[in-house]
Design a protein around this motif. Structure first.
Motif, PDB file in Angstrom:
ATOM      1  N   TRP A   1       1.561  -8.579   6.033  1.00 15.30           N
ATOM      2  CA  TRP A   1       1.677  -7.221   5.493  1.00 15.30           C
ATOM      3  C   TRP A   1       3.046  -6.955   4.880  1.00 15.30           C
ATOM      4  N   LEU A   2       4.056  -7.719   5.300  1.00 15.99           N
ATOM      5  CA  LEU A   2       5.397  -7.528   4.744  1.00 15.99           C
ATOM      6  C   LEU A   2       5.481  -7.966   3.293  1.00 15.99           C
ATOM      7  N   ASN A   3       4.474  -8.685   2.810  1.00 17.50           N
ATOM      8  CA  ASN A   3       4.443  -9.113   1.418  1.00 17.50           C
ATOM      9  C   ASN A   3       3.700  -8.131   0.517  1.00 17.50           C
ATOM     10  N   THR A   4       3.303  -6.991   1.070  1.00 13.50           N
ATOM     11  CA  THR A   4       2.671  -5.949   0.252  1.00 13.50           C
ATOM     12  C   THR A   4       3.624  -5.544  -0.869  1.00 13.50           C
ATOM     13  N   GLY A   5       3.124  -5.472  -2.057  1.00 16.19           N
ATOM     14  CA  GLY A   5       3.948  -5.150  -3.221  1.00 16.19           C
ATOM     15  C   GLY A   5       4.405  -6.389  -3.950  1.00 16.19           C
ATOM     16  N   ALA A   6       4.615  -7.491  -3.231  1.00 15.95           N
ATOM     17  CA  ALA A   6       4.997  -8.744  -3.884  1.00 15.95           C
ATOM     18  C   ALA A   6       3.787  -9.415  -4.512  1.00 15.95           C
ATOM     19  N   ASP A   7       2.618  -9.243  -3.890  1.00 21.21           N
ATOM     20  CA  ASP A   7       1.379  -9.794  -4.431  1.00 21.21           C
ATOM     21  C   ASP A   7       0.758  -8.771  -5.385  1.00 21.21           C
ATOM     22  N   PRO A   8       0.511  -9.141  -6.641  1.00 21.11           N
ATOM     23  CA  PRO A   8      -0.042  -8.169  -7.608  1.00 21.11           C
ATOM     24  C   PRO A   8      -1.360  -7.559  -7.185  1.00 21.11           C
TER      25      PRO A   8
ATOM     26  N   ARG B   1      -3.355  -1.088  -1.236  1.00 25.33           N
ATOM     27  CA  ARG B   1      -3.829  -1.699   0.003  1.00 25.33           C
ATOM     28  C   ARG B   1      -2.705  -2.503   0.632  1.00 25.33           C
ATOM     29  N   ILE B   2      -2.827  -2.711   1.928  1.00 20.62           N
ATOM     30  CA  ILE B   2      -1.855  -3.512   2.675  1.00 20.62           C
ATOM     31  C   ILE B   2      -2.337  -4.962   2.678  1.00 20.62           C
ATOM     32  N   LEU B   3      -1.468  -5.861   2.306  1.00 20.50           N
ATOM     33  CA  LEU B   3      -1.854  -7.269   2.184  1.00 20.50           C
ATOM     34  C   LEU B   3      -2.172  -7.855   3.558  1.00 20.50           C
ATOM     35  N   THR B   4      -3.259  -8.604   3.637  1.00 19.23           N
ATOM     36  CA  THR B   4      -3.652  -9.287   4.877  1.00 19.23           C
ATOM     37  C   THR B   4      -3.761 -10.791   4.680  1.00 19.23           C
ATOM     38  N   THR B   5      -3.473 -11.279   3.491  1.00 19.68           N
ATOM     39  CA  THR B   5      -3.598 -12.703   3.208  1.00 19.68           C
ATOM     40  C   THR B   5      -2.526 -13.495   3.952  1.00 19.68           C
ATOM     41  N   ASP B   6      -2.943 -14.565   4.581  1.00 24.84           N
ATOM     42  CA  ASP B   6      -2.006 -15.438   5.294  1.00 24.84           C
ATOM     43  C   ASP B   6      -0.969 -15.976   4.307  1.00 24.84           C
ATOM     44  N   PRO B   7       0.329 -15.857   4.606  1.00 20.44           N
ATOM     45  CA  PRO B   7       1.342 -16.399   3.689  1.00 20.44           C
ATOM     46  C   PRO B   7       1.146 -17.868   3.367  1.00 20.44           C
ATOM     47  N   ALA B   8       0.498 -18.618   4.272  1.00 17.73           N
ATOM     48  CA  ALA B   8       0.250 -20.034   3.995  1.00 17.73           C
ATOM     49  C   ALA B   8      -0.695 -20.211   2.817  1.00 17.73           C
TER      50      ALA B   8
ATOM     51  N   CYS C   1      -0.903 -17.815   0.257  1.00 10.73           N
ATOM     52  CA  CYS C   1      -0.505 -16.799  -0.718  1.00 10.73           C
ATOM     53  C   CYS C   1       0.601 -17.362  -1.605  1.00 10.73           C
ATOM     54  N   SER C   2       0.307 -17.487  -2.888  1.00  8.81           N
ATOM     55  CA  SER C   2       1.283 -18.099  -3.799  1.00  8.81           C
ATOM     56  C   SER C   2       2.424 -17.149  -4.155  1.00  8.81           C
TER      57      SER C   2
ATOM     58  N   CYS D   1       3.645 -14.717  -2.031  1.00  9.23           N
ATOM     59  CA  CYS D   1       4.300 -14.170  -0.837  1.00  9.23           C
ATOM     60  C   CYS D   1       5.730 -14.705  -0.728  1.00  9.23           C
ATOM     61  N   VAL D   2       6.622 -13.821  -0.291  1.00  9.78           N
ATOM     62  CA  VAL D   2       8.035 -14.184  -0.163  1.00  9.78           C
ATOM     63  C   VAL D   2       8.489 -14.179   1.298  1.00  9.78           C
ATOM     64  N   VAL D   3       7.649 -13.697   2.205  1.00  6.76           N
ATOM     65  CA  VAL D   3       7.972 -13.662   3.625  1.00  6.76           C
ATOM     66  C   VAL D   3       6.956 -14.514   4.366  1.00  6.76           C
ATOM     67  N   GLY D   4       7.426 -15.355   5.281  1.00 11.70           N
ATOM     68  CA  GLY D   4       6.542 -16.239   6.028  1.00 11.70           C
ATOM     69  C   GLY D   4       6.574 -17.643   5.479  1.00 11.70           C
ATOM     70  N   LEU D   5       5.827 -18.539   6.133  1.00  9.00           N
ATOM     71  CA  LEU D   5       5.792 -19.946   5.748  1.00  9.00           C
ATOM     72  C   LEU D   5       4.699 -20.162   4.724  1.00  9.00           C
ATOM     73  N   ASN D   6       5.068 -20.764   3.586  1.00 14.14           N
ATOM     74  CA  ASN D   6       4.039 -21.109   2.609  1.00 14.14           C
ATOM     75  C   ASN D   6       3.265 -22.330   3.094  1.00 14.14           C
ATOM     76  N   ASN D   7       2.286 -22.756   2.322  1.00 12.10           N
ATOM     77  CA  ASN D   7       1.387 -23.809   2.777  1.00 12.10           C
ATOM     78  C   ASN D   7       2.128 -25.112   3.054  1.00 12.10           C
ATOM     79  N   THR D   8       3.073 -25.454   2.161  1.00 11.25           N
ATOM     80  CA  THR D   8       3.807 -26.708   2.347  1.00 11.25           C
ATOM     81  C   THR D   8       4.644 -26.657   3.608  1.00 11.25           C
ATOM     82  N   MET D   9       5.423 -25.577   3.778  1.00  9.19           N
ATOM     83  CA  MET D   9       6.261 -25.440   4.964  1.00  9.19           C
ATOM     84  C   MET D   9       5.406 -25.384   6.223  1.00  9.19           C
TER      85      MET D   9
END
Length: 744
Positions: free
Chosen positions: A53-60, A176-183, A185-186, A188-196
């Motif tokens: 949810w902390l990535n809300t606004g970063a995801d279009p 809306r509030i983002l619920t997509t897992d940062p892993a 989410c291309s 997203c700027v907060v959390g671990l991406n898929n590679t990490m």
């Protein structure tokens, strides 16, 4: 046969009872560690999802209008307190049907805010001038756990007037509030991406699960030699191979099931402490350390099945012939060819020095392939290296204990190495990671804790962060009491350098300008060239610099612009004595001066942000090293107990002939310590070599030795492992008395 097997396992006399208890306890410890590792992996996934949810606004996708939903103006920024990140979300609802973030019942109105529990406690114990004055209005509630990645998360949700927040260039209008897992989410700027995320889980799995499985496998083989003798005797009186296999399976399964059930209790006891371990750089909620049904079934069924299979495989000689146990011969020694994969992996990494692949996929394949080949090579070469070390110990032996231990190890190095083979993966991966991370951070010149980069705060007023049509802050807007804050030693202003930065000069300069008179009063930020009146500088008076240099060594380029009075204020730099109170009070004052811009921070905090992912991996490396070394020690301890049980009669006879218990303990201790130390030394050395080759090939960096913390962790882990082994040695006196020689 099953009933007979149960009687042998449970009611087979004192020896059977001791064997059952020891195996069950060892399997329980291994099961608890395995469950803890699986729970840690699950907690990492859950924690990453809490960042969504902390990535809300970063995801279009969150800014797309939704029918029946009143949008929310949303501005997410990052603040700091005592060097820790403090997340701040400013919100303003456009109507009653606005989406609400998790963890709160309703959006805060203007002059209201919600604080996380950790921040709530800080606000009660910290002077308002250091923290509370940054948040306008009053606290109306505490953010619930559902919105927090960690119990220690510092987070605030601040309500703002609609018109004021809507005018901010960096604010987003979300529906809306983002619920997509940062892993997954291309954007997203907060959390671990898929590679990490994949790398993190792979490191945990490879470096912890493998040693634990080795430990459990070693535990189920306790007293294997004694059981083989007993079952061979049964064969001699007419038992069939099938009957012997059933007896062995039942006996091993009973101990494994008992240990597995106890292991769940061990996991429950470990869970609170496990939650406090920052695998990913943040602690966990205990409830996040859960087990899925698949995890429970895999462990609950896998350990007994594995014990049964191990028992059947261990009796292959008995099934072939009743005399198979008596016909024991020294196993064939491992051959030198086992070193070839290890050398090939090192050579593969060395090949790419100066020949770095052009594509990212090519680089990934090249370096991962080399690392995997080295890991395989270490596991294959381990027995051969153990044999060579044992022979060296025997050749250089000055005492009988060293000679006996060296000869026994060189006769069967496979068995000696098996108990610590899991340690190879953990130590190699973590040493390579520590070497690479330490070197990367060192080459990027992370500021020292006592440098100006860690004691000076800068607040920059970039034009694109200002509301269009509104004047930029000026010198008159600098709080009058800023320079009077205890611990503040200087307040320096930097003006905007529009002409030279645009390229009008043949030598484009930094984005700011400073009077050389002001710079002379703060020599810790560098100096002007001789005779210059003004200098071109970076907004924080630090900026990019040559590796290995400090800010006070810098000579800023002279500027052709000498009249600074008419130029716009670009930044304010506050130098402090380094005390936490001075920095936080100055930070609060600067934040009030520009409440909508990027929050002031020290260079050290910005550098820490850029290296935060690396620091997370470093913490993960420390945790895995601390966990894997004692696990290896436990495996060795179980091997020691098994060896003592299998050699009760020979040791008892030696004692009857006059051999002191002290020498027998030295023999057992050397047999256990040599494989552990050899494996650790080879894995550490290979890890550093792999890190050096990777750094040279990929980044053209030199390897920097890790700090004292790394060596203390490794030394402490090895010491703990050796202590676990030493704790088994008192058993030697009890099981090698004269009665043992008579009874057997």
């Amino acid at each position: 046969m099953i009933r007979l097997g149960l009687r042998l396992a449970v009611a087979g006399g004192r020896e059977a009872a001791v064997r059952l208890v020891v195996v069950a306890v060892a399997v329980a410890l291994g099961t608890g560690l395995l469950l803890a590792t699986l729970a840690g992996i699950n907690a990492t996934k859950t924690q990453n999802l809490r960042y969504a949810w902390l990535n809300t606004g970063a995801d279009p996708s969150t800014t797309v209008a939704v029918a029946g939903v009143d949008p929310v103006w949303w501005l997410a920024r990052e603040d700091y307190f005592h060097g820790e990140q403090l997340g701040r979300i400013d919100v303003a609802a456009t109507g009653p049907a606005a989406p609400v973030p998790p963890g709160i019942a309703a959006l805060p109105g203007p002059g209201e805010f919600y604080a996380s529990p950790a921040l709530h406690d800080l606000l009660k114990t910290t002077p308002a001038a250091e923290l509370g004055d940054r948040f306008p209005g009053r606290e109306v509630g505490v953010v619930g756990d559902a919105a927090l990645p960690s119990p220690d998360s510092l987070l605030v949700i601040v309500g703002q007037p609609l018109d004021a927040l809507a005018d901010q260039p960096a604010a987003a209008k979300v529906s809306r509030i983002l619920t997509t897992d940062p892993a997954n989410c291309s954007r997203c700027v907060v959390g671990l991406n898929n590679t990490m995320f994949t790398v993190t889980l792979s490191v945990i799995a490879a470096a912890l699960i493998f040693p634990v499985l080795i430990f459990i496998g070693t535990a189920t083989r306790l007293s294997a030699a004694r059981r083989e003798q007993r079952f061979a005797a049964m064969r001699l009186i007419g038992a069939t191979p099938r009957q012997v296999s059933v007896l062995a399976t039942v006996e091993s399964t009973v101990a494994a099931v008992a240990g597995m059930l106890l292991g769940f209790g061990v996991f429950v006891a470990l869970r609170p402490g496990l939650a406090a371990i920052p695998f990913t750089g943040a602690t966990f909620f205990p409830d996040d350390l859960g087990l899925s049904l698949v995890d429970v079934l895999a462990v609950g069924l896998g350990i007994p099945i594995g014990a049964a299979v191990a028992a059947r495989l261990a009796l292959r000689r008995v099934r072939i012939s009743p005399l198979g146990v008596s016909r024991r011969v020294t196993p064939k020694p491992p051959r030198a060819w086992r070193v070839i994969p290890l050398v090939a992996g090192i050579a593969e990494l060395a090949w790419f020095v100066g020949r770095k692949p052009e594509t990212t996929n090519g680089q990934t394949f090249a370096y991962i392939a080399g690392a995997v080949l080295i890991v395989i090579g270490l596991v294959l070469a381990g027995p051969w290296l153990t044999m060579r070390a044992a022979r060296l110990v025997a050749q250089r032996a000055q005492r009988p204990a060293a000679l006996i231990a060296g000869r026994r190890l060189s006769d069967d190095p496979m068995a000696a190495f098996r108990a610590v083979s899991g340690l190879v993966v953990a130590l190699f991966v973590m040493t390579a990671a520590s070497g690479a991370i330490t070197s990367y951070v060192a080459e990027r010149t992370t500021p020292a804790g006592d440098s100006v980069a860690a004691t000076s705060l800068s607040q920059t007023f970039w034009p694109d962060s200002l509301v269009p049509g509104t004047p930029a802050p000026s010198i008159a807007d600098i709080p009058a009491g800023l320079s009077a804050i205890p611990g503040v030693t200087a307040v320096i202003t930097v003006r905007e350098n529009l002409r030279e930065i645009s390229g009008d000069s043949h030598n484009p300069q930094g984005p700011g300008l400073i009077s050389c008179a002001d710079l002379a009063r703060t020599p810790e930020f560098g100096r002007c060239p001789s005779g210059a009146a003004t200098a071109a500088v970076w907004s924080d008076l630090i900026g990019p610099r040559e590796p290995g240099t400090t800010p006070d060594e810098r000579v800023w380029p002279a500027s052709t612009i000498t009249d600074l009075g008419s130029l716009r204020l670009l930044s304010v730099v506050v130098e402090t004595d380094g005390s936490a109170a001075a920095k936080e009070r100055a930070r609060t004052a600067l934040a009030e001066m520009n409440p909508w811009g990027r929050f002031p921070a020290t260079e050290a905090e910005w550098e820490a942000d850029s290296a935060r992912t690396l620091v997370q991996f470093q913490r993960l490396a420390d945790v895995v090293i601390l966990a894997s070394l004692p696990i290896a020690g436990c495996s060795l301890a179980v091997s020691v107990i098994a060896g003592l049980s299998d050699r009760k009669r020979p040791f008892s006879v030696l004692r009857l002939t006059g051999v002191r218990i002290r020498m027998l303990r030295a023999v057992v201790g050397l047999e256990s310590a040599v494989p552990l130390l050899v494996v650790a030394a080879v894995a550490i050395g290979t890890g550093f070599l792999a890190a050096a080759l990777f750094l040279r090939a990929q980044l053209d960096y030199s390897l920097h030795a890790p700090g004292a913390g790394y060596y203390l962790i490794v030394a402490g882990g090895l010491a703990a492992s050796l202590a676990i082994i030493a704790a088994t040695l008192p058993l030697l006196r009890r099981i090698t008395g004269p009665e043992t020689a008579r009874n057997e």
